[in-house]
Motif scaffolding. Structure first.
Motif, PDB file in Angstrom:
ATOM      1  N   HIS A   1       0.888  -1.442   0.201  1.00  0.00           N
ATOM      2  CA  HIS A   1       0.010  -0.215   0.248  1.00  0.00           C
ATOM      3  C   HIS A   1       0.671   0.840   0.611  1.00  0.00           C
ATOM      4  CE1 HIS A   1      -3.167  -2.779  -0.051  1.00  0.00           C
ATOM      5  NE2 HIS A   1      -3.302  -2.766   1.709  1.00  0.00           N
ATOM      6  N   GLU A   2       1.878   1.477   0.254  1.00  0.00           N
ATOM      7  CA  GLU A   2       3.025   2.330   0.417  1.00  0.00           C
ATOM      8  C   GLU A   2       2.877   2.795  -0.677  1.00  0.00           C
ATOM      9  OE1 GLU A   2       5.116   4.158   2.609  1.00  0.00           O
ATOM     10  OE2 GLU A   2       4.128   2.623   4.053  1.00  0.00           O
ATOM     11  N   ASN A   3       3.351   1.945  -1.799  1.00  0.00           N
ATOM     12  CA  ASN A   3       3.754   2.783  -3.218  1.00  0.00           C
ATOM     13  C   ASN A   3       2.206   3.560  -3.437  1.00  0.00           C
ATOM     14  OD1 ASN A   3       6.269   1.270  -3.354  1.00  0.00           O
ATOM     15  ND2 ASN A   3       5.754  -0.703  -3.838  1.00  0.00           N
ATOM     16  N   LEU A   4       1.141   2.537  -3.682  1.00  0.00           N
ATOM     17  CA  LEU A   4      -0.081   3.189  -4.063  1.00  0.00           C
ATOM     18  C   LEU A   4      -0.550   4.887  -3.397  1.00  0.00           C
ATOM     19  CD1 LEU A   4      -3.181   2.670  -5.027  1.00  0.00           C
ATOM     20  CD2 LEU A   4      -3.753   1.925  -2.326  1.00  0.00           C
ATOM     21  N   PHE A   5       0.194   5.267  -1.899  1.00  0.00           N
ATOM     22  CA  PHE A   5       0.008   6.424  -1.595  1.00  0.00           C
ATOM     23  C   PHE A   5       0.760   7.344  -2.492  1.00  0.00           C
ATOM     24  CE2 PHE A   5      -2.631   3.933   1.629  1.00  0.00           C
ATOM     25  CZ  PHE A   5      -3.964   4.963   2.123  1.00  0.00           C
ATOM     26  N   GLN A   6       2.157   6.533  -2.520  1.00  0.00           N
ATOM     27  CA  GLN A   6       3.044   7.534  -3.224  1.00  0.00           C
ATOM     28  C   GLN A   6       2.447   7.581  -4.362  1.00  0.00           C
ATOM     29  OE1 GLN A   6       6.358   7.852  -1.094  1.00  0.00           O
ATOM     30  NE2 GLN A   6       6.726   9.173  -3.732  1.00  0.00           N
ATOM     31  N   SER A   7       2.285   6.716  -4.893  1.00  0.00           N
ATOM     32  CA  SER A   7       1.166   7.419  -6.344  1.00  0.00           C
ATOM     33  C   SER A   7       1.034   8.648  -6.223  1.00  0.00           C
ATOM     34  CB  SER A   7       1.241   6.747  -7.098  1.00  0.00           C
ATOM     35  OG  SER A   7       0.707   5.507  -6.680  1.00  0.00           O
ATOM     36  N   ILE A   8      -0.528   8.190  -5.868  1.00  0.00           N
ATOM     37  CA  ILE A   8      -1.514   9.234  -5.592  1.00  0.00           C
ATOM     38  C   ILE A   8      -0.584  10.517  -4.893  1.00  0.00           C
ATOM     39  CG2 ILE A   8      -3.305   9.996  -4.122  1.00  0.00           C
ATOM     40  CD1 ILE A   8      -4.481   6.717  -4.832  1.00  0.00           C
ATOM     41  N   GLN A   9      -0.432  11.007  -3.791  1.00  0.00           N
ATOM     42  CA  GLN A   9      -0.105  12.015  -3.046  1.00  0.00           C
ATOM     43  C   GLN A   9       1.067  12.427  -3.716  1.00  0.00           C
ATOM     44  OE1 GLN A   9      -1.335  11.615   0.668  1.00  0.00           O
ATOM     45  NE2 GLN A   9       0.560  10.992   1.219  1.00  0.00           N
ATOM     46  N   GLY A  10       2.188  11.981  -3.715  1.00  0.00           N
ATOM     47  CA  GLY A  10       3.573  11.970  -3.913  1.00  0.00           C
ATOM     48  C   GLY A  10       4.743  12.397  -3.340  1.00  0.00           C
ATOM     49  N   SER A  11       3.731  11.412  -1.887  1.00  0.00           N
ATOM     50  CA  SER A  11       4.999  11.351  -0.842  1.00  0.00           C
ATOM     51  C   SER A  11       4.276  10.027   0.110  1.00  0.00           C
ATOM     52  CB  SER A  11       4.406  12.489   0.245  1.00  0.00           C
ATOM     53  OG  SER A  11       3.499  13.213   0.500  1.00  0.00           O
TER      54      SER A  11
ATOM     55  N   LYS B   1       1.760   8.762   5.772  1.00  0.00           N
ATOM     56  CA  LYS B   1       1.422   9.154   7.542  1.00  0.00           C
ATOM     57  C   LYS B   1       0.215   9.854   7.981  1.00  0.00           C
ATOM     58  CE  LYS B   1       5.904  11.543   6.697  1.00  0.00           C
ATOM     59  NZ  LYS B   1       6.530  12.946   6.425  1.00  0.00           N
ATOM     60  N   ALA B   2      -0.179   8.697   8.443  1.00  0.00           N
ATOM     61  CA  ALA B   2      -1.401   7.814   8.676  1.00  0.00           C
ATOM     62  C   ALA B   2      -1.877   9.484   9.773  1.00  0.00           C
ATOM     63  CB  ALA B   2      -2.282   7.292   9.306  1.00  0.00           C
ATOM     64  N   ARG B   3      -2.708  10.200   9.845  1.00  0.00           N
ATOM     65  CA  ARG B   3      -3.077  11.207  10.803  1.00  0.00           C
ATOM     66  C   ARG B   3      -4.357   9.972  11.447  1.00  0.00           C
ATOM     67  NH1 ARG B   3      -3.458  16.127   7.940  1.00  0.00           N
ATOM     68  NH2 ARG B   3      -1.687  16.532   6.660  1.00  0.00           N
ATOM     69  N   TYR B   4      -4.164   9.794  13.368  1.00  0.00           N
ATOM     70  CA  TYR B   4      -4.842   9.011  13.491  1.00  0.00           C
ATOM     71  C   TYR B   4      -6.171   9.616  14.459  1.00  0.00           C
ATOM     72  CZ  TYR B   4      -0.684   5.605  12.905  1.00  0.00           C
ATOM     73  OH  TYR B   4      -0.366   5.103  12.090  1.00  0.00           O
ATOM     74  N   LEU B   5      -6.143  10.608  14.840  1.00  0.00           N
ATOM     75  CA  LEU B   5      -7.202  10.729  15.141  1.00  0.00           C
ATOM     76  C   LEU B   5      -8.537  11.303  14.457  1.00  0.00           C
ATOM     77  CD1 LEU B   5      -8.683  12.358  18.050  1.00  0.00           C
ATOM     78  CD2 LEU B   5      -7.909  14.734  17.472  1.00  0.00           C
ATOM     79  N   PRO B   6      -7.774  12.070  13.412  1.00  0.00           N
ATOM     80  CA  PRO B   6      -9.335  12.461  12.046  1.00  0.00           C
ATOM     81  C   PRO B   6      -9.119  11.189  11.569  1.00  0.00           C
ATOM     82  CG  PRO B   6      -7.298  13.510  11.188  1.00  0.00           C
ATOM     83  CD  PRO B   6      -7.044  12.746  12.577  1.00  0.00           C
ATOM     84  N   ALA B   7      -8.443   9.696  11.441  1.00  0.00           N
ATOM     85  CA  ALA B   7      -8.996   8.586  10.896  1.00  0.00           C
ATOM     86  C   ALA B   7     -10.357   7.894  11.919  1.00  0.00           C
ATOM     87  CB  ALA B   7      -8.316   7.669  11.303  1.00  0.00           C
ATOM     88  N   VAL B   8      -9.858   8.022  13.747  1.00  0.00           N
ATOM     89  CA  VAL B   8     -11.340   7.451  14.468  1.00  0.00           C
ATOM     90  C   VAL B   8     -12.395   8.364  14.323  1.00  0.00           C
ATOM     91  CG1 VAL B   8     -11.157   7.992  17.266  1.00  0.00           C
ATOM     92  CG2 VAL B   8      -9.503   6.956  16.017  1.00  0.00           C
ATOM     93  N   VAL B   9     -12.241   9.936  14.346  1.00  0.00           N
ATOM     94  CA  VAL B   9     -13.365  10.627  13.828  1.00  0.00           C
ATOM     95  C   VAL B   9     -13.591  10.127  12.948  1.00  0.00           C
ATOM     96  CG1 VAL B   9     -14.212  13.359  13.263  1.00  0.00           C
ATOM     97  CG2 VAL B   9     -12.319  12.930  14.798  1.00  0.00           C
ATOM     98  N   VAL B  10     -13.534   9.841  11.946  1.00  0.00           N
ATOM     99  CA  VAL B  10     -13.966   9.673  10.577  1.00  0.00           C
ATOM    100  C   VAL B  10     -15.119   7.981  11.012  1.00  0.00           C
ATOM    101  CG1 VAL B  10     -14.238   7.937   8.232  1.00  0.00           C
ATOM    102  CG2 VAL B  10     -12.507  10.554   8.293  1.00  0.00           C
TER     103      VAL B  10
END
Length: 100
Positions: free
Chosen positions: A1-11, A14-23
């Motif tokens: 999955h690392e390559n997938l995110f790299q290809s989409i956002q160019g970096s 880096k998960a942000r856990y608090l927003p993920a919990v909110v979602v």
């Protein structure tokens, strides 16, 4: 999955856990009130939950597909299916817990 995110956002991812919990909290609230709490039968809860999941994930994925050039149709469809199944399963669990 690392390559997938790299290809989409160019970096790298880096998960942000608090927003993920909110979602996921918001998703749980929507499934509970629109499906599990109002359904009269388990089947109705599952269908309602699937609809909530489909709409919420479909909206998100269609937006990503429309605005992110590297977000593929396959990714959008796969994630929308995941949300549909997650909504159905969550509603089934909620309905069961409310009616046991």
């Amino acid at each position: 999955h690392e390559n997938l995110f790299q290809s989409i956002q160019g970096s790298p991812l880096k998960a942000r856990y608090l927003p993920a919990v909110v979602v996921y909290a918001l998703f749980t609230i929507a499934v509970f009130f629109a499906a599990a709490k109002v359904a009269k039968t388990m089947n109705e809860a599952i269908v309602r939950g699937a609809i909530v999941g489909f709409v919420m994930y479909g909206f998100y994925d269609a937006t990503n597909y429309a605005t992110l050039s590297r977000y593929t149709l396959e990714m959008a469809l796969t994630d929308t299916l995941w949300g549909t199944l997650l909504g159905a399963a969550g509603a089934a669990v909620g309905f069961y817990l409310l009616n046991r």
